[in-house]
Scaffold this active site. Structure first.
Site, PDB file in Angstrom:
ATOM      1  N   TRP A 343       0.919  -1.328   0.023  1.00  0.00           N
ATOM      2  CA  TRP A 343      -0.139  -0.142   0.091  1.00  0.00           C
ATOM      3  C   TRP A 343       0.724   1.459  -0.001  1.00  0.00           C
ATOM      4  CZ3 TRP A 343      -1.652   3.139   4.692  1.00  0.00           C
ATOM      5  CH2 TRP A 343      -0.611   3.075   5.625  1.00  0.00           C
ATOM      6  N   ASP A 344       2.256   1.278   0.165  1.00  0.00           N
ATOM      7  CA  ASP A 344       2.827   2.246   0.380  1.00  0.00           C
ATOM      8  C   ASP A 344       2.994   2.890  -1.040  1.00  0.00           C
ATOM      9  OD1 ASP A 344       3.833   0.186   2.037  1.00  0.00           O
ATOM     10  OD2 ASP A 344       5.918   0.733   1.931  1.00  0.00           O
ATOM     11  N   GLU A 473       0.806  -1.530  12.874  1.00  0.00           N
ATOM     12  CA  GLU A 473       1.011  -3.054  13.016  1.00  0.00           C
ATOM     13  C   GLU A 473       1.435  -3.718  14.317  1.00  0.00           C
ATOM     14  OE1 GLU A 473       3.876  -4.100  10.020  1.00  0.00           O
ATOM     15  OE2 GLU A 473       2.042  -4.112   8.486  1.00  0.00           O
ATOM     16  N   LYS A 585       3.440   1.886  16.032  1.00  0.00           N
ATOM     17  CA  LYS A 585       4.647   1.677  15.224  1.00  0.00           C
ATOM     18  C   LYS A 585       4.612   3.087  14.261  1.00  0.00           C
ATOM     19  CE  LYS A 585       6.342  -1.762  11.753  1.00  0.00           C
ATOM     20  NZ  LYS A 585       6.048  -2.720  11.027  1.00  0.00           N
ATOM     21  N   GLN A 586       3.261   3.425  13.656  1.00  0.00           N
ATOM     22  CA  GLN A 586       3.469   4.244  12.628  1.00  0.00           C
ATOM     23  C   GLN A 586       1.985   4.862  12.606  1.00  0.00           C
ATOM     24  OE1 GLN A 586       3.468   0.752  10.155  1.00  0.00           O
ATOM     25  NE2 GLN A 586       3.033   2.089   8.409  1.00  0.00           N
TER      26      GLN A 586
HETATM   27  C1  BGC Z   1       4.935  -1.191   7.752  1.00  0.00           C
HETATM   28  C2  BGC Z   1       3.841  -1.087   6.494  1.00  0.00           C
HETATM   29  C3  BGC Z   1       4.486  -1.016   5.165  1.00  0.00           C
HETATM   30  C4  BGC Z   1       5.873  -2.064   5.063  1.00  0.00           C
HETATM   31  C5  BGC Z   1       6.391  -1.977   3.881  1.00  0.00           C
HETATM   32  C6  BGC Z   1       6.110  -2.150   7.161  1.00  0.00           C
HETATM   33  O1  BGC Z   1       6.882  -2.000   8.390  1.00  0.00           O
HETATM   34  O2  BGC Z   1       4.262  -1.450   8.844  1.00  0.00           O
HETATM   35  O3  BGC Z   1       2.932  -0.210   6.496  1.00  0.00           O
HETATM   36  O4  BGC Z   1       3.476  -1.478   3.997  1.00  0.00           O
HETATM   37  O5  BGC Z   1       6.578  -2.084   6.047  1.00  0.00           O
HETATM   38  O6  BGC Z   1       6.986  -0.828   3.713  1.00  0.00           O
END
Ligand code: BGC
Length: 760
Positions: A343-344, A473, A585-586
């Site tokens: 999804w990035d 996550e 995490k984000q």
């Molecule tokens: C992130 C995801 C991301 C993936 C690839 C993961 O660490 O939590 O949001 O899509 O990395 O960049």
């Protein structure tokens, strides 16, 4: 955090050899051209730790899944872009002894990534066991103008006495992936040809039948005179130069039977042109790239180097001329994440390509998902849904590759990002035709998925979404992740809006689509009901959107309380401890407030930012950028700057202690956003460019370019003025600090800035 690289505006410099960071440097100094790329491995043999990596876009392998506990619905394969023929290799012997920097003293080592001109160079002096000192100067690049071509110039000069130099350039197809699930090799040799000064090697993947032919041609000079390739006695202070050219042609672009002839033809063309000419083409190509996408920051070298590094890597990774390709989170810089699409792309990368390249390039990113729609429908059906599309979390060809239930089955918010990207593209470009041609179908199938994924809760009298993982996550299987619920109902709202617009502008096309997709009024009514009655977890009193139903049951302690020796927590804490903690995490709720920013007022954003940011550990590379943008909007400049440095220098300083795996390419587009959307306050609303820029107190100025609907503007922000120059003949509707202007062809607008304005 590491600080071994030197600051410079245009160069990345490792001054003095750091073998302890070799794998990190191999990631950072990677080169690529959209078609292929490679880590900064040495040309000569190196017996120290190293991750060999040479990748070809779109050439992948379905590696058999490896899981501890199989769950129905898991994919059988993880498709990964694979390490392919190493074309840079040159065995070097000096007086019969292998030159290997892991085994001899090395002085004056300098490795440079020249971002302005697009090449990697390395110089050093090695002292061999015999006492002979040799100076080596290596320079290589992969061509931006001839995507299949790479070239190396490798020079050796004995410094203290004569030496016999043996150079054996080679192609090596016997390569592996470190992350191969079953220790398997993915390639088999098909054919090789070998002449004195040229060779070809054809390899084929063991599954899927990708064929790759790499052709190489070499040329050897003693000082400036051509000589033949065999051991040569080189006098002190004289230089032997090897030019090595390579062409990598794949069955993605050529018929298998033509691969040898095509790659030979291309490599001989390159050799005939010569290294200097190829390099000057390269410089010109990069000059053009920079003309479209550079960001100039004066008064802060660390910030300037950071942003250029990000822009450089993005331009190396995706050039947008092949709609079958996408952007892997590590690009061509490492194996992690398998080179697949996440999804990035939609959530983070699209804005960069929208603003710095021709419109078709961003459009190709959308078309990529359109082409995968049938597979996304199959994916939903495989999971038991009657209708609709669930796009995969990780994919190469549209099929899901990921196999951790809490992500594969639960991180369904990715569907929302794919819908949002369609909105973002159309809002930015005004290309409403896209909706009738492709976009609407994708929106309908995603809305259908959401409509089936929600369920009506009798106790809440609302629609809920149970058992999900949001963007954060560090919490799994939660109920009613605010972000997921919000994006689900937003998707349905937008789909209905597009439907109404198509009804007005293209009724016939809408009629065809309604027929094709079998849309009935009961279905759209259901969407309306879900939109009106979706449940959003909230703390009304505090005015907070809750990340999920149970978030406030957690023990809430700011991340600053974590012992610094325990960060990143994902490398120190058990997963169980992480899941129960309040650490994020984000961006999650805040991701939603960024995407749907025009629907929420500043105070709502502030309350949520003040609550969530202190709990955020930013252990996803995608995290600091969104926070930095919101911090700018809220006037938290120091915070914005701290997070900006973290995102822009994430790899250069190895903030998350994982750059050895590869660079964080997709988050680099987030870095770009944190300057343009953050410091610049850029948004597109109702067909107008909106800007509310401010300048960090210790910066002298900064400027960035924006392509917008056929025009290109340059925005220059100084201490007391903002100047916007229209570099084209296309007019630009502009709103600067909430004041409307129409920027005519080649016109410049300068406004004085007051501190009130600077806060926007
Ligand atoms: C992130 C995801 C991301 C993936 C690839 C993961 O660490 O939590 O949001 O899509 O990395 O960049």
């Amino acid at each position: 955090m590491k600080n071994y690289l030197k600051l410079d505006e245009w160069l990345i410099i490792e001054d003095g050899f750091h073998p302890e960071y070799q794998e990190i440097s191999e990631s950072i100094f990677s080169i690529g051209n959209g078609h292929m790329g490679q880590r900064a491995n040495f040309e000569e043999d190196y017996s120290g730790p190293s991750l060999q990596g040479s990748y070809l876009a779109g050439v992948y392998y379905p590696d058999k899944t490896q899981v501890g506990w199989w769950k129905n619905g898991y994919p059988e394969y993880f498709a990964k872009v694979i390490n392919s023929t190493n074309w840079i290799g040159i065995h070097v012997k000096i007086d019969g002894v292998v030159l290997d920097l892991a085994t001899c003293p090395v002085n004056n080592f300098k490795r440079v990534l020249n971002m302005r001109e697009g090449y990697l160079s390395r110089t050093f002096v090695a002292t061999l066991p015999s006492g002979v000192e040799v100076k080596v100067e290596a320079l290589r690049f992969v061509s931006m103008t001839r995507p299949e071509i790479g070239a190396i110039r490798y020079r050796i000069t004995p410094l203290n006495r004569e030496a016999v130099v043996t150079l054996t350039p080679y192609l090596d197809g016997d390569v592996m992936n470190r992350d191969s699930n079953h220790g398997e090799k993915f390639w088999e040799e098909v054919n090789r040809t070998n002449q004195m000064d040229s060779a070809t090697l054809t390899m084929k993947t063991k599954k899927l039948d990708f064929y790759v032919t790499t052709a190489t041609a070499v040329e050897l000079l003693m000082d400036n005179a051509p000589i033949i390739l065999e051991p040569v006695l080189v006098d002190k202070d004289h230089t032997v130069t090897l030019f090595k050219y390579a062409a990598s042609a794949t069955s993605r672009d050529h018929a298998v039977e033509d691969l040898v002839s095509q790659s030979e033809k291309r490599v001989q063309e390159a050799k005939a042109m010569g290294f200097d000419q190829l390099l000057s083409e390269q410089r010109e190509a990069w000059k053009n790239k920079w003309n479209d996408s550079d960001i100039v920051i004066t008064g802060d070298v660390a910030a300037q180097q950071g942003i250029r590094f990000n822009i450089f890597q993005l331009n190396q990774t995706y050039t947008g001329d092949d709609e079958r390709l996408n952007i892997g989170p590590k690009g061509f810089t490492g194996e992690k994440y398998g080179g697949s699409t996440y999804w990035d792309t939609e959530a983070y990368c699209l804005p960069f390509y929208l603003s710095t390249s021709a419109q078709e390039i961003a459009r190709n990113l959308l078309i990529y998902r359109y082409r995968h729609l049938e597979k996304a429908k199959e994916n939903a059906s495989k999971l038991g849904f009657k209708r609709g599309a669930l796009y995969p979390m990780v994919t190469m060809n549209g099929e899901e590759c990921h196999n951790e239930w809490e992500i594969t089955f639960e991180e369904i918010h990715r569907n929302g990002a794919i819908a949002y990207a369609i909105y973002n593209y159309v809002n930015y470009t005004g290309d409403a035709e896209y909706l009738g041609e492709y976009g609407f179908e994708v929106l309908v199938e995603i809305s259908r998925f959401w409509a089936e994924r929600v369920n009506y809760s009798q106790s809440k009298n609302k629609y809920v979404i149970l058992g999900v993982t949001g963007p954060n996550e560090y919490e799994n299987n939660v109920n009613n992740n605010w972000y997921t619920n919000r994006m689900a109902s937003w998707t349905m709202e937008y789909t209905l809006e597009v439907m109404r617009n198509l009804q007005e502008s293209h009724p016939q096309r809408l009629h065809e689509l309604v027929e094709k997709l079998g849309i009935e009024s009961s279905e759209t009514k259901k969407w309306q009901d879900i939109i009106a009655n979706m449940y959003y977890p909230m703390d009304q009193e505090a005015g907070l959107f809750l990340q999920q139903d149970g978030f406030l049951d957690k023990v809430i302690i700011p991340a600053t309380a974590i012992n610094p020796s325990e960060v990143p927590i994902n490398q120190h804490w058990s997963w169980d401890r992480i899941l129960r903690s309040c650490y994020i995490k984000q961006a999650d709720v805040l991701q939603g407030l960024f995407f749907l920013g025009d629907r929420y007022d500043l105070e709502t954003k502030r309350r949520n930012f003040d609550f969530y940011e202190p709990l955020t550990v930013h252990e996803s590379s995608l995290s600091p950028c969104v926070h930095s943008i919101l911090a700018c909007e809220l006037g938290y400049r120091d915070k914005a700057y701290e997070l900006y440095l973290r995102t822009s220098r994430l790899d250069l300083n190895d903030y998350n202690n994982d750059t050895e795996d590869g660079c964080h390419i997709t988050s680099m587009a987030g870095t770009w956003m944190s300057v343009v959307y953050g410091f610049g306050g850029f948004r597109v609303q109702e067909g107008r460019v909106h800007l509310t820029p401010f300048l960090m107190a210790h910066w002298e100025s900064y400027s960035f370019k924006l392509m917008f609907r056929g025009a290109r503007i340059n925005v220059i922000v100084k201490k007391d003025t903002v100047t916007i120059h229209n570099e084209t003949s296309v007019e630009v509707p502009l709103t600067l600090y909430h004041q409307n202007y129409q920027l005519k062809a080649n016109e410049s607008l300068t406004v004085e800035t007051t501190s009130a304005r600077m806060i926007g």
